[in-house]
Structures are given as structure tokens and as C-alpha cells.
Design a protein around this motif. Structure first.
Motif, PDB file in Angstrom:
ATOM      1  N   SER A 249      45.836  35.131  39.447  1.00 45.39           N
ATOM      2  CA  SER A 249      46.685  33.979  39.720  1.00 45.39           C
ATOM      3  C   SER A 249      48.048  34.116  39.041  1.00 45.39           C
ATOM      4  N   GLU A 250      48.101  34.790  37.880  1.00 42.95           N
ATOM      5  CA  GLU A 250      49.371  34.943  37.170  1.00 42.95           C
ATOM      6  C   GLU A 250      50.265  35.999  37.804  1.00 42.95           C
ATOM      7  N   ASP A 251      49.668  37.052  38.287  1.00 44.92           N
ATOM      8  CA  ASP A 251      50.440  38.152  38.854  1.00 44.92           C
ATOM      9  C   ASP A 251      49.515  39.059  39.645  1.00 44.92           C
ATOM     10  N   GLY A 252      50.009  39.568  40.754  1.00 44.40           N
ATOM     11  CA  GLY A 252      49.206  40.445  41.580  1.00 44.40           C
ATOM     12  C   GLY A 252      49.002  41.807  40.948  1.00 44.40           C
ATOM     13  N   PRO A 253      48.015  42.571  41.435  1.00 41.08           N
ATOM     14  CA  PRO A 253      47.767  43.921  40.914  1.00 41.08           C
ATOM     15  C   PRO A 253      48.771  44.920  41.483  1.00 41.08           C
ATOM     16  N   TYR A 254      49.317  45.746  40.610  1.00 43.93           N
ATOM     17  CA  TYR A 254      50.268  46.775  41.026  1.00 43.93           C
ATOM     18  C   TYR A 254      49.619  48.148  41.116  1.00 43.93           C
ATOM     19  N   SER A 255      48.636  48.420  40.268  1.00 46.42           N
ATOM     20  CA  SER A 255      48.041  49.749  40.214  1.00 46.42           C
ATOM     21  C   SER A 255      46.550  49.631  39.963  1.00 46.42           C
ATOM     22  N   VAL A 256      45.765  50.520  40.574  1.00 42.23           N
ATOM     23  CA  VAL A 256      44.317  50.546  40.360  1.00 42.23           C
ATOM     24  C   VAL A 256      43.880  51.974  40.058  1.00 42.23           C
ATOM     25  N   ARG A 257      43.169  52.133  38.923  1.00 45.43           N
ATOM     26  CA  ARG A 257      42.610  53.425  38.554  1.00 45.43           C
ATOM     27  C   ARG A 257      41.321  53.198  37.762  1.00 45.43           C
ATOM     28  N   PHE A 258      40.316  54.037  38.012  1.00 43.06           N
ATOM     29  CA  PHE A 258      39.062  53.940  37.278  1.00 43.06           C
ATOM     30  C   PHE A 258      39.120  54.767  36.001  1.00 43.06           C
ATOM     31  N   THR A 259      38.359  54.314  35.010  1.00 43.60           N
ATOM     32  CA  THR A 259      38.192  55.118  33.813  1.00 43.60           C
ATOM     33  C   THR A 259      37.335  56.338  34.149  1.00 43.60           C
ATOM     34  N   ALA A 260      37.303  57.284  33.226  1.00 42.88           N
ATOM     35  CA  ALA A 260      36.633  58.552  33.498  1.00 42.88           C
ATOM     36  C   ALA A 260      35.142  58.387  33.779  1.00 42.88           C
ATOM     37  N   ASP A 261      34.519  57.358  33.201  1.00 47.54           N
ATOM     38  CA  ASP A 261      33.088  57.125  33.430  1.00 47.54           C
ATOM     39  C   ASP A 261      32.833  56.138  34.566  1.00 47.54           C
ATOM     40  N   TYR A 262      33.874  55.666  35.223  1.00 48.74           N
ATOM     41  CA  TYR A 262      33.800  54.720  36.339  1.00 48.74           C
ATOM     42  C   TYR A 262      33.175  53.373  35.960  1.00 48.74           C
ATOM     43  N   LYS A 263      33.114  53.062  34.675  1.00 47.21           N
ATOM     44  CA  LYS A 263      32.577  51.771  34.252  1.00 47.21           C
ATOM     45  C   LYS A 263      33.619  50.661  34.314  1.00 47.21           C
ATOM     46  N   TYR A 264      34.895  51.044  34.252  1.00 46.42           N
ATOM     47  CA  TYR A 264      35.967  50.060  34.216  1.00 46.42           C
ATOM     48  C   TYR A 264      37.032  50.399  35.257  1.00 46.42           C
ATOM     49  N   LEU A 265      37.705  49.357  35.717  1.00 45.00           N
ATOM     50  CA  LEU A 265      38.867  49.517  36.584  1.00 45.00           C
ATOM     51  C   LEU A 265      40.080  49.019  35.819  1.00 45.00           C
ATOM     52  N   ILE A 266      41.101  49.863  35.711  1.00 49.12           N
ATOM     53  CA  ILE A 266      42.328  49.506  35.000  1.00 49.12           C
ATOM     54  C   ILE A 266      43.373  49.079  36.023  1.00 49.12           C
ATOM     55  N   VAL A 267      43.962  47.911  35.793  1.00 48.20           N
ATOM     56  CA  VAL A 267      44.920  47.317  36.717  1.00 48.20           C
ATOM     57  C   VAL A 267      46.212  47.002  35.972  1.00 48.20           C
ATOM     58  N   ALA A 268      47.335  47.483  36.485  1.00 47.78           N
ATOM     59  CA  ALA A 268      48.635  47.138  35.921  1.00 47.78           C
ATOM     60  C   ALA A 268      49.171  45.888  36.602  1.00 47.78           C
ATOM     61  N   GLN A 269      49.707  44.963  35.795  1.00 49.50           N
ATOM     62  CA  GLN A 269      50.340  43.737  36.302  1.00 49.50           C
ATOM     63  C   GLN A 269      51.766  43.713  35.769  1.00 49.50           C
ATOM     64  N   LEU A 270      52.705  44.043  36.641  1.00 48.84           N
ATOM     65  CA  LEU A 270      54.084  44.308  36.231  1.00 48.84           C
ATOM     66  C   LEU A 270      54.791  43.081  35.668  1.00 48.84           C
ATOM     67  N   ASN A 271      54.679  41.944  36.336  1.00 51.23           N
ATOM     68  CA  ASN A 271      55.489  40.787  35.961  1.00 51.23           C
ATOM     69  C   ASN A 271      55.029  40.103  34.687  1.00 51.23           C
ATOM     70  N   ILE A 272      53.781  40.321  34.280  1.00 47.84           N
ATOM     71  CA  ILE A 272      53.311  39.749  33.015  1.00 47.84           C
ATOM     72  C   ILE A 272      53.081  40.837  31.972  1.00 47.84           C
ATOM     73  N   ASN A 273      53.524  42.064  32.290  1.00 44.75           N
ATOM     74  CA  ASN A 273      53.510  43.172  31.318  1.00 44.75           C
ATOM     75  C   ASN A 273      52.123  43.374  30.715  1.00 44.75           C
ATOM     76  N   ARG A 274      51.133  43.553  31.587  1.00 45.62           N
ATOM     77  CA  ARG A 274      49.753  43.638  31.103  1.00 45.62           C
ATOM     78  C   ARG A 274      48.971  44.727  31.817  1.00 45.62           C
ATOM     79  N   LEU A 275      48.082  45.374  31.056  1.00 53.52           N
ATOM     80  CA  LEU A 275      47.032  46.197  31.634  1.00 53.52           C
ATOM     81  C   LEU A 275      45.736  45.410  31.518  1.00 53.52           C
ATOM     82  N   ALA A 276      45.115  45.116  32.637  1.00 52.90           N
ATOM     83  CA  ALA A 276      43.849  44.392  32.650  1.00 52.90           C
ATOM     84  C   ALA A 276      42.728  45.376  32.931  1.00 52.90           C
ATOM     85  N   ILE A 277      41.635  45.233  32.200  1.00 50.98           N
ATOM     86  CA  ILE A 277      40.506  46.149  32.313  1.00 50.98           C
ATOM     87  C   ILE A 277      39.290  45.363  32.779  1.00 50.98           C
ATOM     88  N   PHE A 278      38.753  45.738  33.934  1.00 47.36           N
ATOM     89  CA  PHE A 278      37.681  44.996  34.576  1.00 47.36           C
ATOM     90  C   PHE A 278      36.382  45.805  34.582  1.00 47.36           C
TER      91      PHE A 278
END
Length: 331
Positions: A249-278
Motif C-alpha cells: 500500500s505504501e509503494d509498489g514493488p520495483y524488483s523481485v529476487r529470491f535468496t539463494a535458498d529460495y526461502k525468501y523473496l527480496i523486493v525493492a521499493q524505490l519511493n520509500i527506500n526499502r528492501l522488504a523480505i518476504f
């Protein structure tokens, strides 16, 4: 006198012990604690940050050869910089790249190449190009300089990013604000296998599909930036499998990449300067997003695209605001 024995007290002490053990287990062993720090910044990478002389839009890791490729924009600047995994600058190239947007390293047992999406509007733009590791142009997909939606001949309009499997099959999100809002899968000889997406907010539609990656379970993940969601598709059929929207809701996802073990998805959110880990769903239902950690970057850093070293687990972040690439290493 002998002390009297009270079994109720012993039972109470037992349950206190079990409760205490469960707290310890949650505190120290749970991989899903949001407070747990997962990454730390490698302040020594790169060794020569002054090499960044333009806007750093994208980064790609060659885990096999321990190299890091950075795409940058600007007048009279090298468009591709190459660093070692340790952060030493190695070389650069500038030919036939106009405005790099996405970059991807493809490795097989016998060869290695670098794919770049070019969103320029000049004679090299609207294309997806394959280079040798030293920058020799090997293949051009699309009609250079001409925006379009055709499949025969193949045309793009500001293609945003590419992901190439070891088999040579290619996934392209097209485009970054142009006439197309689609996800294409191409064969290793660059023919259409399937295509999905039109402009819109419905299931399987996109508003600026900005990044694409493939997990270990046969699913294609797309950062649907304008719709503030991630959509997921079957990599064989292109069938829509689900979407995540509740966390953006704060900002859309700009980038999607999985961690090496595929347990997490890393998402860059440009406008709020954040890396979110799911937390990444292993198999079955996609469900909705569960953010387990985040890395808050400095104001105006503007993380655009990221990549992950699938051997070391390090995360590299291309930041167009800070005009740099930063490296985060797992703890």
C-alpha cells in the motif's frame, strides 16, 4: 523433619520450564522473527566507489565467475561496469548500449553471457541484447530504435527486465511505461512460447511490469509496479497462479529476487527506500505476502533493481538516487 512432597508444585515447575524453553526456541531458532537482522551492509564494497559516474539502474551477479555487472546511465559515462566479488574494479564497456534498464548474467556449463534491456529511444533502444562477458554484442532481440508490439518480427517498447533459465528459455517484462504491459516467454531460439498481459488492473494484466524472476518450483514472479502487487504465473503454461497486494500500500514493488535458498523473496521499493523480505511459499497456494524483515535505506537512496549471489547469498542493490551499488551480506 523430612520436607513434604507436593506433586502440584512439581507439575507447575514443569510447565514453567516448558514455557521458558518455548520462549527460548522462538527467540533464537525461529527464522521468521521480524526483528531478527538478516543482512548487514558491506561498507568495503566496492573498493573504488568513484567508478560510479552515472545513475546506477541495474546490477547482475555472475556467481560462477565471482563477477558483478552494473548498468549505469548518463552522458559520456561507461554504461557497463564490471567488479570482482571483493569489490575491485576490473573493466567497463560502452558500445551499443543506450539506456540500460535491466541486466542479467546467464551461465551454462560451457558459456557465459550478459543480457541487457535497453529502454533508449535512439538507434539502439527498445531492445534486449546479449553480450559476451567482455562486452562483445552477440544477439539483439527486438527492432533497434523502433517501439512496437509485434512478435514477428519481435518488437518491444521499453523492455524492463529479463530472466534467462539455464535451458536458455527467456522471460521478458515489457515495458517500463511504454505501450506494452506484458510478460513473454521465449524459447532458446527466441520464438514465443507464451505471452500474457495487457494494460489494466485485472488478473493477469499489468501496469508497468518492472521485474521478473523464476523460483525453484516452476513459478514466474513479476513486480507489477503500477498496480502495487506481485503476480505469479506457471512457467510452463503461463497460467495465473495468484498475486500479492496486501504488503504494497505504501509503494509498489520495483524488483523481485529470491535468496539463494529460495526461502525468501527480496523486493525493492524505490519511493520509500526499502528492501522488504518476504517468506516465500514453497509449493501449493501462493497465499498473501508475509514480510519477515526489512532493510530501511537512507532517504533518497531510491533502490531500483537488485540481484542475489546464489552462492554466497549476498544482495546487491542498484540505487539511482544515491548513484551507487551497495552490497548486503547475510549474517
Amino acid at each position: 523433619a523430612a520436607a513434604s512432597f507436593d506433586p502440584t508444585l512439581m507439575e507447575f515447575d514443569y510447565y514453567i520450564f516448558i514455557l521458558y524453553f518455548q520462549v527460548l526456541k522462538a527467540e533464537y531458532f525461529s527464522p521468521w522473527r521480524g526483528e531478527q537482522q538478516i543482512y548487514k551492509l558491506d561498507i568495503g564494497w566496492p573498493k573504488t566507489p568513484e567508478r560510479f559516474t552515472g545513475q546506477t539502474f541495474c546490477v547482475a551477479v555472475d556467481s560462477l565467475h565471482r563477477l558483478v555487472y552494473v548498468g549505469q546511465r548518463g552522458d559520456n559515462v561507461p554504461k557497463v561496469l564490471v567488479f570482482s566479488e571483493e569489490g575491485y574494479f576490473l573493466y567497463a564497456w560502452n558500445d551499443t548500449v543506450e539506456m540500460p534498464h535491466g541486466i542479467f548474467v546467464w551461465n551454462t556449463a560451457t558459456e557465459s553471457s550478459v543480457w541487457i534491456t535497453d529502454v533508449g529511444t535512439g538507434k539502439y533502444g527498445h531492445t534486449v541484447k546479449q553480450y559476451s562477458p567482455l562486452g562483445k554484442l552477440m544477439q539483439v532481440l527486438g527492432t533497434p530504435g523502433n517501439a512496437g508490439s509485434s512478435l514477428i518480427p519481435l518488437q518491444f517498447d521499453q523492455p524492463a527486465e529479463i530472466f534467462v533459465e539455464e535451458t536458455g528459455e527467456i522471460y521478458v517484462v515489457d515495458g517500463d511505461g511504454g505501450m506494452n504491459n506484458r510478460l513473454l516467454k521465449l524459447s532458446d531460439d527466441y520464438k514465443e512460447i507464451w505471452l500474457t498481459g495487457t494494460n489494466g488492473s485485472g488478473i493477469g494484466q499489468f501496469k508497468i511490469p518492472h521485474s521478473v524472476t523464476v523460483d525453484a518450483f516452476g513459478r514466474v514472479w513479476v513486480a507489477d509496479r503500477g498496480n502495487k502487487r506481485i503476480q505469479v504465473f506457471d512457467k510452463v503454461t503461463g497460467e495465473w497462479l495468484g498475486s500479492w497486494s496486501g504488503c504494497f500500500s505504501e509503494d509498489g514493488p520495483y524488483s523481485v529476487r529470491f535468496t539463494a535458498d529460495y526461502k525468501y523473496l527480496i523486493v525493492a521499493q524505490l519511493n520509500i527506500n526499502r528492501l522488504a523480505i518476504f517468506a516465500a511459499p514453497p509449493v501449493g497456494s501462493i497465499g498473501d505476502c508475509v514480510m519477515v524483515h526489512s532493510v530501511q535505506l537512507a532517504d533518497e537512496t531510491k533502490p531500483h533493481l537488485v540481484d542475489v549471489d546464489m552462492k554466497s547469498g549476498a544482495v546487491y542493490v542498484a540505487e539511482i538516487g544515491a548513484q551507487q551499488v551497495q552490497k548486503y551480506v547475510p549474517l
